[in-house]
Each structure stands twice: as structure tokens, then as C-alpha cells.
Design a protein around this motif. Structure first.
Motif, short mmCIF file in Angstrom:
data_model
loop_
_atom_site.label_atom_id
_atom_site.label_comp_id
_atom_site.label_asym_id
_atom_site.label_seq_id
_atom_site.Cartn_x
_atom_site.Cartn_y
_atom_site.Cartn_z
N ASP A 89 64.77 46.08 30.69
CA ASP A 89 63.84 46.78 30.27
C ASP A 89 62.60 46.71 31.20
O ASP A 89 61.46 46.56 30.84
N PRO A 90 62.72 46.93 32.39
CA PRO A 90 61.64 46.62 33.35
C PRO A 90 60.52 47.81 33.40
O PRO A 90 59.43 47.39 33.75
N GLY A 91 61.09 48.94 33.12
CA GLY A 91 59.58 50.22 32.90
C GLY A 91 58.57 49.44 32.00
O GLY A 91 57.56 49.92 32.23
N ARG A 92 59.10 48.69 30.83
CA ARG A 92 57.99 48.20 30.11
C ARG A 92 57.42 46.95 30.39
O ARG A 92 56.30 46.68 30.31
N ARG A 93 58.37 45.86 30.58
CA ARG A 93 58.11 44.57 30.90
C ARG A 93 57.29 44.43 32.16
O ARG A 93 56.44 43.35 32.23
N ILE A 94 57.50 44.96 33.19
CA ILE A 94 57.14 44.32 34.71
C ILE A 94 55.70 45.02 34.67
O ILE A 94 54.88 43.98 34.92
N PRO A 95 55.16 45.94 34.47
CA PRO A 95 53.65 46.35 34.09
C PRO A 95 52.82 45.29 33.23
O PRO A 95 51.77 44.87 33.56
N LYS A 96 53.51 44.85 32.11
CA LYS A 96 53.02 43.86 31.27
C LYS A 96 52.74 42.60 32.09
O LYS A 96 51.73 41.99 31.98
N SER A 97 53.82 42.10 32.88
CA SER A 97 53.71 41.02 33.47
C SER A 97 52.75 40.93 34.53
O SER A 97 51.95 40.00 34.78
N MET A 98 52.51 42.11 34.96
CA MET A 98 51.56 42.21 36.52
C MET A 98 50.39 42.03 35.99
O MET A 98 49.33 41.30 36.35
N ARG A 99 49.93 42.69 34.55
CA ARG A 99 48.57 42.60 34.18
C ARG A 99 48.20 41.44 33.56
O ARG A 99 47.28 40.62 33.98
N ARG A 100 49.47 40.73 33.16
CA ARG A 100 48.85 39.18 32.50
C ARG A 100 48.86 38.35 33.67
O ARG A 100 48.16 37.40 33.59
N THR A 101 49.54 38.58 34.86
CA THR A 101 49.40 37.50 35.97
C THR A 101 47.91 37.70 36.54
O THR A 101 47.33 36.66 36.73
N ILE A 102 47.40 38.92 36.55
CA ILE A 102 45.84 38.96 36.97
C ILE A 102 45.05 38.41 35.96
O ILE A 102 44.07 37.52 36.28
N TYR A 103 45.14 38.48 34.63
CA TYR A 103 44.34 38.20 33.69
C TYR A 103 44.41 36.61 33.31
O TYR A 103 43.39 36.00 33.59
N ILE A 104 45.33 36.13 33.37
CA ILE A 104 45.67 34.58 32.99
C ILE A 104 45.48 33.86 34.30
O ILE A 104 44.81 32.69 34.18
N GLY A 105 46.22 34.44 35.30
CA GLY A 105 46.22 33.63 36.80
C GLY A 105 44.72 33.59 37.19
O GLY A 105 44.18 32.61 37.77
N GLY A 106 44.16 34.83 37.07
CA GLY A 106 42.78 34.89 37.56
C GLY A 106 41.59 33.90 36.73
O GLY A 106 40.73 33.24 37.44
N ALA A 107 41.63 34.00 35.44
CA ALA A 107 41.14 33.13 34.83
C ALA A 107 41.21 31.52 35.08
O ALA A 107 40.38 30.79 35.05
N ALA A 108 42.50 31.15 35.10
CA ALA A 108 42.83 29.82 35.51
C ALA A 108 42.28 29.38 36.95
O ALA A 108 41.71 28.48 36.92
N ALA A 109 42.47 30.27 38.06
CA ALA A 109 41.75 30.03 39.38
C ALA A 109 40.29 29.88 39.26
O ALA A 109 39.96 29.21 39.69
N THR A 110 39.64 30.72 38.73
CA THR A 110 38.37 30.70 38.31
C THR A 110 37.61 29.12 37.80
O THR A 110 36.67 28.80 38.15
N PHE A 111 38.29 29.04 36.68
CA PHE A 111 38.00 27.73 35.98
C PHE A 111 38.33 26.37 36.86
O PHE A 111 37.47 25.74 36.92
N VAL A 112 39.43 26.45 37.61
CA VAL A 112 39.71 25.42 38.38
C VAL A 112 38.78 25.31 39.66
O VAL A 112 38.12 24.15 40.04
N CYS A 113 38.38 26.36 39.77
CA CYS A 113 37.19 26.44 41.11
C CYS A 113 35.78 26.04 40.51
O CYS A 113 35.24 25.15 41.23
N LEU A 114 35.61 26.35 39.34
CA LEU A 114 34.26 25.90 38.88
C LEU A 114 34.43 24.51 38.55
O LEU A 114 33.50 24.03 38.91
N ALA A 115 35.40 24.09 37.86
CA ALA A 115 35.38 22.50 37.78
C ALA A 115 35.37 21.86 39.16
O ALA A 115 34.63 20.75 39.08
N LEU A 116 36.00 22.10 40.12
CA LEU A 116 36.06 21.44 41.44
C LEU A 116 34.47 21.55 41.98
O LEU A 116 33.90 20.30 42.20
#
Length: 502
Positions: free
Chosen positions: A245-272
Motif C-alpha cells: 500500500d505504498p500510495g498511503r504509507r510512503i507519504p506518511k513515512s516521509m513526513r514522519r522522517t522529517i518530524y521525528i528525525g528533525g526533532a531528534a537532530a535539533t535536540f542532540v545538537c542542542l545537548a552538545l
């Protein structure tokens, strides 16, 4: 009942793929969670931040962290555009087939070529960036030769994992995701709770990073930490033929990658950042490896060794995800006979359900880049800068193709649609990408030879020029009868309601 549903979805996906002109060969073993993990480990908050943190801090001081927020917002727009396109065209290879369907064969050839060369360079850059951590883990100080050897070792191991097939890749991606969470969140929380030496006010102080010039110039140079961080979400679409079901799942995965990955990256940069004791020492160049120092000081030799081990898993999983994306692009090119040695590179292993020779190429070329890095000063930064500018150029070629198709009457018909916001999101993504390309490509080392100072733009020009020359001489775009430029004329086939962009 569950098995019947999965089989039905798989049958529907195969039929849809056939309607797009291709026969299903991959196994759809990649769940939504695994697809997100693949994009997350490609984006890799730990790898992105740990690799570039020292350089970015030296160039721009603590305010360089704001580049992460700017780049995150801009790349979210790109991810929304890609989500809409992949929903209609869930094909292996990502940007190449998207550009082919939105614009045409020549545009697709050049888009895929630039993206592929940038991917190869990114694989080399991540493997190269792992070397100092391998040195710390094994207890030696890596020199030029040992750095190359370590990077080649990472490439070999990642390739071996990829050769084991989609299911193993998905499992390894999830393991890599867990390592990323430990490396980003657990380590970050510990640093802020027990090793914080600064308060939040330092995020607004340059500590003299601008030297005698404008801080804007210093910030643009340091913003490489942001632009290098926020790509990887497109890998979710590179493996579209391996996801149910890629038409539904992949757009969702893309957005989650930005949301969660970006938040984690900013947090670890802040901590360092808040854990740095002496910013002046980093900015003036007397302290060149703040990350290792912070980890050793905070966790002690044994604790730092364990953390670095987790970080190395993140590096390995990132290389592995990058290779998977690159190999699927090579395979997509080859099955359309759009690249040299197409008959070999399009071969598919029905035992492991991977394209073996495309995978091998995705190891050999990055290995050559790693070895070639020995001739350039500041190799890591230049590899990263070229990787970023190449990826961004390819991204914007797809975004531009999407804008053009819309102006010509394309109405997206996938399960995920931007609706009335579509053109505005596309134009915002295009504007951000053009500015980012200029920022990445601008020369940063005036004290070196001119060709070394301009190496990012020269490399990009050389890659584009080589691609155009090959296209003119070999005419690969004329070899395939696969569909192209059909987005504008395609009638919406699914009466699905437009979805929110949130």
C-alpha cells in the motif's frame, strides 16, 4: 483474516505497478514502521549532527543551530511535494521515475544522474565520517590512510547486509533506528541533565565566529549542518515497490522522517552545544573534536566507548540505507535501459529479492570517492558539501517538474494529495531549494587554491556536464519504451478524497 488482507493488498499493488508499466519483482516485505526506519536512518540525526557539529560550531558558533529549523521547514515542503508524487507513482528509484512521469525522458535522465552521483558521494562521506569514531572505539588516532581503510571497512559491511535482502534490510533499519534513538535522545537527555555547562542564552551569541566580517556569511557557512541533515526522507520512496500500500504509507513515512528525525537532530545538537565548555577554543581551531571530548568528559572512558559503539551502529545503518536507495535508483535506470551496462545492472536476484550488480556498483563508486579523498585538503567537508548540493539540485529538478506539470494541467490522483495548497507548497519548496543550493555551493576556503575553493560548484558542474555529454552521445533516453511525460494527460483513476498536508 490478516493473511488474506495482506495477500489482497499485495495483489492490488502488483496490479497497480503493472498499470504503470512494470512487472513486480521485489517482495513487499517492508512495513510502514520499517519504511519509516529506513528514511530515518538515512536522514540519521546522530550521523548528521556528530559528523558536522564540530565544523559548524567552528564556522558559526552556537547560533548555527537555527539552521536546523530553517532547513527542516524548507525540506518539509519538499517532502510534501514528493509524498504527492510518489502516491501517484509508487515506483522504485524515486526521483528518476518521478521526473520521467512529470516531465520527460531527458529531464529524468539528468535528474537521476545528478541524484545518483550525489548519493554515491553521500555514502562515501558518511563512511568517511565514521572513521574518527572507529578510531576512538578501537583506541587509535586515525590518520589519512587509516581513515580511508576504516571507511572502506564500513562500506564492505553495509554491502554485505544489503545483499541479504529486503527483510534483513528492514530489520537492520529498525535496529539502526533504535541505535539512533539511544544516540540522540538518551545521550542528549543525560548531557542536559548532568553535563550542561551553558544556558540557552549562548544560542544567541556568536562568540566572535564572524571574525572581521558579517555574521550572515559565517552563518551561511555553518548552515551546512542543516542542509546536510534534512535529506533521507526520499529513501522511503526509493523502495516503493517493496512496501505494501505504498500510495498511503510512503507519504506518511516521509513526513514522519522529517518530524521525528528533525526533532531528534535539533535536540542532540542542542545537548552538545550546551555541553561545550569553551566555545572560543572550538571557533579558533585549537579544539577540533568537541564531540569526542564531550562524550569522554560526560561518560568517562568506558561510558564514552559504549556510546561511540552505539554511534557506529548509526553510521553503519545510514550507509546501509543510502546504499539501498542508490541501488534501487541504478536498477530503475537499468530496467529502462537508461544507463551503461543496463543488461547487467538490471539483473535481479529472485533468491534475495535485490538487484545484486546495482548494489555492487553502489559500493564500488563510493569506495573510489573515499580513496580519491586523499588528494584534497578538508576532504570530509567538501564531500559533504558536494553531496548536499547534488541532492538539492536533483530534488529541485523534481519540484520544478511538479510545478511545470501543474501549470500544464496535472491533477494529482494518488491517495495523498495537497489539494488547494498544492501550487503554494510547490513554489515554497522550489524557492527554498534554490536558496539552499546557493548557500551550499558558495566557496568557504579562500586561503586554498581557487579550484579547491570552488570545488563544490566545479564538481556539480562537472557531474551535470558529464551527464549531458553522455546523453548527447549515447542517447540513453531513446532506448526505453517505458511511459514518460504522462502526468498531465493521465486521468485520475481513483476517486479518493484529498488528504490534509499535516
Amino acid at each position: 483474516m490478516m493473511n488474506n488482507h495482506v495477500e489482497s493488498a499485495s495483489g492490488d499493488d502488483a496490479a497497480r505497478l503493472e498499470s504503470l508499466g512494470y512487472k513486480s519483482e521485489f517482495r513487499r516485505d517492508m512495513s510502514l514502521w520499517a519504511n519509516f526506519a529506513l528514511g530515518f536512518t538515512y536522514l540519521s540525526p546522530v550521523v548528521g549532527i556528530y559528523t558536522v557539529f564540530g565544523m559548524a560550531l567552528a564556522l558559526g558558533g552556537p547560533p548555527m543551530i537555527w539552521a536546523l529549523l530553517i532547513a527542516g521547514a524548507g525540506q518539509l515542503l519538499v517532502a510534501l511535494v514528493f509524498g504527492e508524487v510518489v502516491s501517484q507513482y509508487p515506483l522504485a528509484g524515486g526521483v528518476y521515475p518521478w521526473a520521467r512521469r512529470l516531465y520527460g525522458r531527458k529531464w529524468a535522465w539528468l535528474t537521476g544522474w545528478v541524484y545518483l552521483m550525489a548519493l554515491f558521494s553521500t555514502i562515501a562521506g558518511v563512511a568517511y565520517g565514521a572513521a574518527p569514531y572507529i578510531g576512538s572505539f578501537l583506541g587509535f588516532e586515525p590518520g589519512v590512510l587509516s581513515t580511508v581503510v576504516c571507511a572502506l571497512g564500513v562500506l564492505v559491511l553495509a554491502t554485505m547486509i544489503n545483499f541479504m535482502g529486503t527483510k534483513v534490510l528492514a530489520q537492520a533499519a529498525i535496529i539502526g533506528f533504535l541505535a539512533e534513538i539511544i544516540g540522540a535522545l538518551v545521550v542528549g537527555i543525560y548531557l542536559i541533565a548532568f553535563h550542561k555547562h551553558q544556558d540557552l542564552s549562548v544560542l544567541f551569541s556568536t562568540f566572535g565566529a564572524e571574525k572581521d566580517g558579517s555574521y550572515l556569511a559565517a552563518f551561511c557557512a555553518a548552515s551546512l549542518i542543516g542542509v546536510f541533515q534534512y535529506y533521507g526522507f526520499e529513501a522511503c520512496g526509493d523502495v516503493a515497490e517493496e512496501v505494501p500500500d505504498p500510495g498511503r504509507r510512503i507519504p506518511k513515512s516521509m513526513r514522519r522522517t522529517i518530524y521525528i528525525g528533525g526533532a531528534a537532530a535539533t535536540f542532540v545538537c542542542l545537548a552538545l552545544t550546551l555541553s561545550v565548555v569553551d566555545f572560543a577554543a572550538v571557533i579558533n581551531g585549537t579544539h577540533t573534536d568537541p564531540v569526542s571530548s564531550i562524550l569522554t568528559s560526560a561518560f568517562g572512558p568506558v561510558g564514552a566507548w559504549a556510546v561511540i559503539g552505539v554511534v557506529l551502529i548509526s553510521f553503519l545503518s545510514c550507509v546501509m540505507s543510502l546504499q539501498a536507495a542508490a541501488s534501487r535508483l541504478v536498477y530503475a535506470y537499468a530496467r529502462d535501459r537508461m544507463i551503461f551496462c543496463s543488461s547487467l545492472l538490471s539483473k535481479f536476484s529472485h533468491e534475495k529479492f535485490v538487484p545484486p550488480y546495482a548494489l555492487l556498483l553502489s559500493a564500488v563508486v563510493p569506495a573510489a570517492v573515499v580513496i580519491g579523498s586523499m588528494i584534497s585538503t578538508g576532504a570530509l567537508m567538501k564531500i559533504i558539501a558536494f553531496s548536499s548540493v547534488g541532492i538539492y539540485i536533483a530534488f529541485q529538478m523534481v519540484v520544478f517538474a511538479s510545478v511545470r506539470a501543474r501549470l500544464k494541467g496535472w491533477v494529482p490522483s494518488g491517495e495523498y494529495r495537497l489539494g488547494k495548497w498544492g501550487m503554494l507548497v510547490n513554489l515554497g519548496a522550489l524557492a527554498y531549494g534554490v536558496v539552499a543550493i546557493l548557500v551550499i555551493g558558495w566557496p568557504r576556503t579562500p586561503d586554498v587554491a581557487w579550484y579547491d575553493n570552488w570545488i563544490v560548484l566545479l564538481s556539480a558542474g562537472l557531474v551535470i556536464g558529464a551527464g549531458l555529454l553522455y546523453m548527447v552521445i549515447a542517447k540513453p533516453h531513446l532506448r526505453s519504451d517505458a511511459p514518460y511525460a504522462d502526468a498531465v494527460n493521465q486521468v485520475a483513476s481513483q476517486p479518493c478524497a484529498a488528504r490534509s498536508i499535516a
